[in-house]
Design a protein around this motif. Structure first.
Motif, PDB file in Angstrom:
ATOM      1  N   SER A  53      25.044  19.155  43.993  1.00 45.96           N
ATOM      2  CA  SER A  53      25.383  19.897  42.772  1.00 45.96           C
ATOM      3  C   SER A  53      24.911  21.345  42.878  1.00 45.96           C
ATOM      4  N   LEU A  58      27.292  23.464  40.691  1.00 49.14           N
ATOM      5  CA  LEU A  58      27.319  22.711  39.431  1.00 49.14           C
ATOM      6  C   LEU A  58      25.986  22.838  38.711  1.00 49.14           C
ATOM      7  N   ILE A  80      32.525  29.894  45.234  1.00 55.78           N
ATOM      8  CA  ILE A  80      32.696  28.446  45.018  1.00 55.78           C
ATOM      9  C   ILE A  80      34.077  28.149  44.433  1.00 55.78           C
ATOM     10  N   LYS A  81      34.466  28.938  43.438  1.00 55.81           N
ATOM     11  CA  LYS A  81      35.748  28.665  42.780  1.00 55.81           C
ATOM     12  C   LYS A  81      36.939  28.908  43.706  1.00 55.81           C
ATOM     13  N   LEU A  86      35.928  19.775  46.090  1.00 58.85           N
ATOM     14  CA  LEU A  86      35.147  18.540  46.016  1.00 58.85           C
ATOM     15  C   LEU A  86      36.061  17.324  46.168  1.00 58.85           C
ATOM     16  N   PRO A  88      35.327  13.764  44.980  1.00 58.98           N
ATOM     17  CA  PRO A  88      34.390  12.807  44.378  1.00 58.98           C
ATOM     18  C   PRO A  88      34.652  11.388  44.887  1.00 58.98           C
ATOM     19  N   ASP A  90      34.960   8.711  43.040  1.00 61.74           N
ATOM     20  CA  ASP A  90      36.008   8.095  42.206  1.00 61.74           C
ATOM     21  C   ASP A  90      37.328   8.812  42.456  1.00 61.74           C
ATOM     22  N   ALA A  92      39.605  11.058  41.456  1.00 61.86           N
ATOM     23  CA  ALA A  92      39.621  12.125  40.454  1.00 61.86           C
ATOM     24  C   ALA A  92      41.026  12.712  40.313  1.00 61.86           C
ATOM     25  N   LYS A 157      43.705  23.015  47.363  1.00 60.74           N
ATOM     26  CA  LYS A 157      43.008  24.230  46.908  1.00 60.74           C
ATOM     27  C   LYS A 157      42.818  25.198  48.069  1.00 60.74           C
TER      28      LYS A 157
ATOM     29  N   GLU B 203      38.928  11.846  32.357  1.00 66.19           N
ATOM     30  CA  GLU B 203      38.653  13.005  33.218  1.00 66.19           C
ATOM     31  C   GLU B 203      37.160  13.125  33.517  1.00 66.19           C
ATOM     32  N   VAL B 205      34.931  10.564  33.409  1.00 64.54           N
ATOM     33  CA  VAL B 205      34.443   9.406  34.161  1.00 64.54           C
ATOM     34  C   VAL B 205      34.898   9.436  35.620  1.00 64.54           C
ATOM     35  N   ASN B 206      36.161   9.803  35.860  1.00 64.76           N
ATOM     36  CA  ASN B 206      36.651   9.697  37.246  1.00 64.76           C
ATOM     37  C   ASN B 206      36.398  10.955  38.084  1.00 64.76           C
ATOM     38  N   GLY B 207      35.666  11.896  37.550  1.00 63.32           N
ATOM     39  CA  GLY B 207      35.258  13.050  38.345  1.00 63.32           C
ATOM     40  C   GLY B 207      36.236  14.217  38.331  1.00 63.32           C
ATOM     41  N   THR B 208      37.328  14.090  37.549  1.00 63.36           N
ATOM     42  CA  THR B 208      38.305  15.189  37.508  1.00 63.36           C
ATOM     43  C   THR B 208      37.681  16.459  36.929  1.00 63.36           C
ATOM     44  N   ILE B 210      34.545  17.332  37.046  1.00 60.73           N
ATOM     45  CA  ILE B 210      33.640  17.892  38.066  1.00 60.73           C
ATOM     46  C   ILE B 210      34.472  18.690  39.076  1.00 60.73           C
ATOM     47  N   ARG B 211      35.579  18.097  39.474  1.00 62.03           N
ATOM     48  CA  ARG B 211      36.468  18.779  40.422  1.00 62.03           C
ATOM     49  C   ARG B 211      36.942  20.111  39.835  1.00 62.03           C
ATOM     50  N   LEU B 212      37.354  20.044  38.560  1.00 61.38           N
ATOM     51  CA  LEU B 212      37.912  21.246  37.930  1.00 61.38           C
ATOM     52  C   LEU B 212      36.853  22.335  37.717  1.00 61.38           C
ATOM     53  N   LYS B 213      35.596  21.912  37.640  1.00 61.39           N
ATOM     54  CA  LYS B 213      34.529  22.914  37.473  1.00 61.39           C
ATOM     55  C   LYS B 213      34.464  23.863  38.664  1.00 61.39           C
ATOM     56  N   THR B 214      34.961  23.405  39.826  1.00 59.33           N
ATOM     57  CA  THR B 214      34.934  24.289  40.997  1.00 59.33           C
ATOM     58  C   THR B 214      36.290  24.979  41.192  1.00 59.33           C
ATOM     59  N   TYR B 215      37.169  24.907  40.193  1.00 58.31           N
ATOM     60  CA  TYR B 215      38.472  25.578  40.278  1.00 58.31           C
ATOM     61  C   TYR B 215      38.379  26.952  39.602  1.00 58.31           C
ATOM     62  N   LEU B 379      27.213  18.445  33.350  1.00 58.37           N
ATOM     63  CA  LEU B 379      27.970  17.548  34.223  1.00 58.37           C
ATOM     64  C   LEU B 379      27.669  17.891  35.681  1.00 58.37           C
ATOM     65  N   THR B 380      27.146  16.913  36.436  1.00 57.14           N
ATOM     66  CA  THR B 380      26.822  17.173  37.838  1.00 57.14           C
ATOM     67  C   THR B 380      27.503  16.152  38.734  1.00 57.14           C
ATOM     68  N   TRP B 381      27.381  16.376  40.018  1.00 57.78           N
ATOM     69  CA  TRP B 381      27.961  15.483  41.020  1.00 57.78           C
ATOM     70  C   TRP B 381      27.474  14.056  40.773  1.00 57.78           C
ATOM     71  N   ASN B 382      28.403  13.110  40.726  1.00 57.79           N
ATOM     72  CA  ASN B 382      28.124  11.695  40.420  1.00 57.79           C
ATOM     73  C   ASN B 382      27.642  11.517  39.004  1.00 57.79           C
TER      74      ASN B 382
END
Lengths: 306, 382
Positions: A53, A58, A80-81, A86, A88, A90, A92, A157, B203, B205-208, B210-215, B379-382
């Protein structure tokens, strides 16, 4: 010391959650290199997730810093952006959308130039071997395809650095091989991978470096060669320096009479066996492993898990 | 990106049968049931007006009283469970203001309180007319040569006070559909909270997320885009519900259709109603952490607000305090806006409700955004 191809430098990074008594990540330093794969390993609760993180922005470090050295003109957040993706553990993405629609949605956020969208999606579909299921609803895909779609979204990406959390968990061996091949190809293309997994044979197969973490601290940082084989033996008494001289790369595992020889190729291994032949009267146990990482992991963390 | 977000949300909802049922089927069922109930209520009330007269059988005053009750809409039936017992000589008691509680009224125990009240009032009115009859008979105002029917007509005419009340402009709300359709349409629109919460939770729960936070998009912009996408979904929902509620249901129930007259007012009202519902849904969706919570909090709060807004029980029948709360309810403001549109009355209340709704929208949206951003920060990784 930073090498020429260092992409990310992690310098004395520490992190403490607001209500925690101790540091979750405690003074960790290492580097990520272009085209390399670094595994971050440790038992549950070791601080791996917190460290990742921090690496991908994060969380903000309490002390120390993460520097994206390849992008001097970009701030950490911009780097980063724009350059990090990532994957994950799950899935995602959106089960109700097709593979194509999922990719189109994520590309619409990452790439402003709409003219490029089609070519990006086409490339990623080909790279991840998803063309034949492109119009299929994602929720109906098999586990292997879902894993590949998870990676495909990250690749759409067009990142330089990819963080992967157990990207092959729960899939059949053939699908796993296909994903490992894809990741090796990405490395060859110069992408930097950061990988967490409990499947240590995969780590051995894929990674160039391993960072071992225990209770937030870096306990070992190993550079791995292509093929690392290890021979561990115990003797009835502590061997003399002269007896050990017959071995290359021998190390004492602990204070008792346990030793390990790490061989990078078959020749080194056969030399080790020859040297071992001179000690037949001294030998108590001998074990051989083609997965040095697993052995190291067990040695480092057995007491923690037990 | 906004278009892709809209496409995504529309597809997610269209593939989710539960969401479609909540957004379209449920409000349509409510519209049909409540419109039917309102249109039948008058006929049902007439069916309730039956009475059995006991005592003083075949006496003159009993005959007069029966005639007067009939003129109030009652039918005299020996099978009726509503019983009225008259004692002999009740005419003398009337005029001398004696004999308290000499008339016994037993209404059907199964009657609703509102129906009991109505029957009571109608019986009292008939008794008042009987008293007037006896008075006029005593003072010689009634011609003994006339038939009883003519005498009763004269009494009813003398008791009539309708001429004192100025004729009213025709009340557009008399159309039962106008009462129920806007209310249940608004109720359905507010249920967008469920599909919205579902996508937020998935979004997360499945990490979407988290993914979007790096977009390369801020979470505020993502949140805003999501709100806009759901707003369009809400417009589509309102169009479908409006078509069914304003045209199909009245047509099939043989009632006048509810026509929307001024398109600019329609647009203003629809945008305001949708904005209020979406902002409220965003707030709930930001707070809840599981779909079970969304069902309980989102669904439960909606039902409570609908009840307080007079959707289930008319405001006139509510205690004053509860009725006052209704005037502070966004569902009530929204339903009123639609009623104004459907009855083509855009007075100052229309704009007042618009202002209230936008105030509610801004407060809900900003609160939702603050909560969402706070959760995203943690919200962090995992």
């Amino acid at each position: 010391m930073q090498q020429k191809n260092t992409v990310v430098a992690v310098e004395n990074i520490s992190f403490q959650y607001p209500k925690a008594q101790t540091l979750s990540v405690d003074d960790i330093s290492f580097s990520l290199h272009k085209g390399s794969c670094t595994a971050i390993l440790g038992p549950n609760g070791a601080g791996k997730s917190t460290l990742i993180s921090l690496l991908c922005g994060l969380l903000n470090a309490t002390f120390g810093s993460v520097k994206y050295l390849s992008y001097p003109t970009l701030s950490l957040s911009q780097a980063i952006k724009q350059k990090v993706a990532l994957v994950p553990q799950d899935f995602a993405f959106y089960d109700e959308l097709s593979v194509l629609d999922n990719l189109a949605f994520f590309v619409s956020i990452s790439e402003k130039n709409t003219a490029k969208h089609t070519s990006i999606i086409t490339n990623v579909l080909a790279q991840c071997e998803l063309e034949n299921v492109a119009k299929q609803r994602s929720g109906t895909l098999s586990g292997g395809y879902k894993r590949r779609l998870n990676i495909a979204i990250a690749l759409s990406k067009q990142p330089d650095i990819i963080f992967l959390d157990e990207p092959t968990v729960g899939i059949d061996p053939l699908s796993r091989d296909s994903i490992i091949r894809l990741l090796i190809k990405l490395k060859e293309q110069g992408k930097t991978l950061v990988y967490t997994s409990h499947l240590l044979h995969e780590v051995a197969q894929l990674c160039d470096n391993v960072v071992f973490i225990r209770q937030g601290k870096l306990v070992a940082h190993e550079a791995l060669s292509q093929q690392q084989l290890s021979l561990t033996f115990t003797t009835y008494r502590v061997l003399s320096k002269q007896q050990l001289r017959a071995f290359n790369n021998v190390e004492c595992v602990d204070t008792s009479a346990q030793y390990r020889v790490v061989a990078n190729n078959a020749k080194q291994l056969s030399e080790a066996f020859l040297a071992l032949g001179q000690l037949t009267d001294e030998l108590k146990t001998v074990s051989f492993s083609d997965n040095y990482i697993e052995q190291l992991y067990r040695e480092l963390f057995t007491e923690v898990v037990c | 990106m906004l278009i892709h977000t809209l496409k995504k949300e529309a597809r997610l909802i269209s593939h989710d049968l539960h969401s479609l049922a909540v957004l379209i089927l449920m409000p349509v069922i409510f519209m049909i049931i409540m419109t039917l109930a309102n249109s039948q209520s008058q006929q049902n009330m007439n069916a309730l007006l039956t009475i059995k007269l006991i005592g003083a059988q075949n006496s003159h005053h009993s005959e007069v009283f029966a005639g007067l009750l009939t003129r109030q809409g009652f039918s005299i039936s020996p099978q009726s469970k509503n019983e009225l017992t008259l004692v002999k000589g009740v005419d003398a008691l009337f005029l001398m203001r004696q004999g308290d509680s000499q008339i016994k009224l037993n209404l059907d125990a199964n009657l609703a309180p509102q129906s009991r009240l109505l029957l009571n009032e109608k019986i009292k009115a008939s008794l008042a007319q009987l008293k007037l009859y006896l008075y006029m008979l005593d003072t010689g105002d009634l011609d003994p040569e006339q038939s009883l029917e003519q005498q009763l007509d004269q009494v009813v005419s003398s008791a009539d006070v309708g001429y004192l009340i100025a004729p009213q402009v025709e009340q557009p709300l008399e159309n039962p559909a106008l009462n129920s359709i806007p209310a249940w349409l608004v109720f359905g629109v507010y249920f967008i909270v469920l599909p919205m919460s579902l996508t937020f939770i998935n979004e997360r729960v499945n990490g979407t997320l988290i993914r979007l936070k790096t977009y390369p998009i801020t979470m505020t912009r993502y949140f805003f885009n999501k709100g806009c996408a759901f707003m369009v979904v809400s417009f589509i929902q309102m169009a479908v519900l409006g078509l069914i509620g304003c045209i199909c249901i009245p047509y099939f129930l043989g009632q006048p259709m509810l026509l929307l007259h001024d398109i600019s007012f329609v647009l203003i009202a629809i945008v305001s109603v949708a904005a209020g519902a979406i902002a409220f849904a965003l707030l709930i969706a930001s707070i809840v952490t599981s779909f079970e919570q969304a069902m309980v909090v989102g669904g439960g709060v909606n039902i409570i607000i609908a009840a307080l807004s007079g959707f289930m029980v008319p405001l006139e029948l509510m205690p004053d305090n509860l009725a006052l709360i209704a005037h502070g309810s966004p569902m009530y403001w929204s339903a009123q806006l639609l009623r104004y549109l459907m009855s083509d009355t855009h007075d100052s209340n229309f704009w007042y409700n618009i202002v209230l709704l936008w105030g509610f929208t801004v407060v809900c949206f900003l609160s939702a955004l603050w909560i969402f951003n706070n959760k995203m920060r943690n919200l962090t990784w995992n």
